[in-house]
Design a protein around this motif. Structure first.
Motif, PDB file in Angstrom:
ATOM      1  N   UNK A 113     -13.645 -29.343  68.281  1.00 52.13           N
ATOM      2  CA  UNK A 113     -12.464 -30.217  68.246  1.00 52.13           C
ATOM      3  C   UNK A 113     -12.665 -31.352  67.245  1.00 52.13           C
ATOM      4  N   UNK A 114     -13.838 -31.949  67.259  1.00 53.90           N
ATOM      5  CA  UNK A 114     -14.088 -33.079  66.348  1.00 53.90           C
ATOM      6  C   UNK A 114     -14.149 -32.616  64.894  1.00 53.90           C
ATOM      7  N   UNK A 115     -14.775 -31.455  64.666  1.00 55.67           N
ATOM      8  CA  UNK A 115     -14.848 -30.934  63.296  1.00 55.67           C
ATOM      9  C   UNK A 115     -13.448 -30.596  62.771  1.00 55.67           C
ATOM     10  N   UNK A 116     -12.587 -30.105  63.667  1.00 52.74           N
ATOM     11  CA  UNK A 116     -11.225 -29.755  63.243  1.00 52.74           C
ATOM     12  C   UNK A 116     -10.413 -31.013  62.928  1.00 52.74           C
ATOM     13  N   UNK A 117     -10.576 -32.038  63.735  1.00 56.36           N
ATOM     14  CA  UNK A 117      -9.790 -33.262  63.553  1.00 56.36           C
ATOM     15  C   UNK A 117     -10.330 -34.125  62.410  1.00 56.36           C
ATOM     16  N   UNK A 118     -11.652 -34.267  62.340  1.00 56.62           N
ATOM     17  CA  UNK A 118     -12.278 -35.191  61.381  1.00 56.62           C
ATOM     18  C   UNK A 118     -13.438 -34.489  60.675  1.00 56.62           C
ATOM     19  N   UNK A 119     -13.122 -33.625  59.707  1.00 57.30           N
ATOM     20  CA  UNK A 119     -14.170 -32.808  59.088  1.00 57.30           C
ATOM     21  C   UNK A 119     -15.320 -33.666  58.532  1.00 57.30           C
ATOM     22  N   UNK A 120     -16.519 -33.285  58.893  1.00 59.51           N
ATOM     23  CA  UNK A 120     -17.714 -33.959  58.356  1.00 59.51           C
ATOM     24  C   UNK A 120     -18.143 -35.186  59.124  1.00 59.51           C
ATOM     25  N   UNK A 121     -17.263 -35.726  59.970  1.00 58.61           N
ATOM     26  CA  UNK A 121     -17.599 -36.988  60.647  1.00 58.61           C
ATOM     27  C   UNK A 121     -18.794 -36.833  61.576  1.00 58.61           C
ATOM     28  N   UNK A 122     -18.717 -35.861  62.469  1.00 55.74           N
ATOM     29  CA  UNK A 122     -19.777 -35.728  63.475  1.00 55.74           C
ATOM     30  C   UNK A 122     -21.124 -35.459  62.802  1.00 55.74           C
ATOM     31  N   UNK A 123     -21.136 -34.570  61.815  1.00 56.62           N
ATOM     32  CA  UNK A 123     -22.401 -34.273  61.129  1.00 56.62           C
ATOM     33  C   UNK A 123     -22.990 -35.521  60.502  1.00 56.62           C
ATOM     34  N   UNK A 124     -22.147 -36.323  59.858  1.00 58.82           N
ATOM     35  CA  UNK A 124     -22.682 -37.509  59.182  1.00 58.82           C
ATOM     36  C   UNK A 124     -23.181 -38.527  60.213  1.00 58.82           C
ATOM     37  N   UNK A 125     -22.530 -38.611  61.346  1.00 57.08           N
ATOM     38  CA  UNK A 125     -22.956 -39.564  62.375  1.00 57.08           C
ATOM     39  C   UNK A 125     -24.243 -39.093  63.044  1.00 57.08           C
TER      40      UNK A 125
END
Lengths: 101, 101
Positions: A86-98
């Motif tokens: 869900x997070x990757x779909x909504x905000x691509x790259x955000x979770x990985x960078x965090x």
């Protein structure tokens, strides 16, 4: 038996709520513990061992209400998981960078 | 003349502080206004026109202390800029994913 808790749908997840949920070192540490898969809530540890149980519960609530984690009944226990898809779909790259940061 | 304000060095910038600074819609909107280059603080507008000036100043302080923006004297005014190079070096991909989100 533990009951169901409300979770925002994918479309309801707000960027500012996600950033706020991850802006606390303890909450960020919870998200990082879930990178490799779901965990029983009892196994999910806090960095500060002196935190009261109520604080741990509140942290889980902030993460769940922001859409960062799912917190679901699993028999007599609770299972926590990261909402990576869900997070990757909504905000691509955000979770990985965090999670890397 | 406006004076110099303290800024964290690149190495001092903390991920949780950056996430917190960007977790407020008004503060996030300030960062987005700086994507195309520095702005005079007076030109940097808030989404809510009824916010008191003290709130705007506080938002700028949170962003500066987190290492998200620079706030520097520029003659009799103040110039705001996004610390893109520093943020990209410390947390690759984070700023882009947040500004896009």
């Amino acid at each position: 038996m533990p009951g169901s808790l409300p979770h925002p749908s994918r479309a309801e997840i707000q960027l500012t709520d996600v950033l706020f949920a991850l802006s606390d070192p303890e909450r960020l540490a919870v998200a990082r513990q879930l990178v490799d898969g779901p965990l029983d809530m009892a196994e999910c540890s806090m960095t500060d061992p002196n935190l009261p149980k109520s604080t741990k519960s509140h942290f889980m609530k902030v993460l769940r209400e922001a859409g960062v984690i799912r917190n679901e009944p699993n028999g007599r226990r609770r299972l926590l998981s990261l909402r990576r898809d869900d997070l990757d779909a909504r905000f691509p790259g955000l979770l990985d960078s965090v999670l890397r940061g």
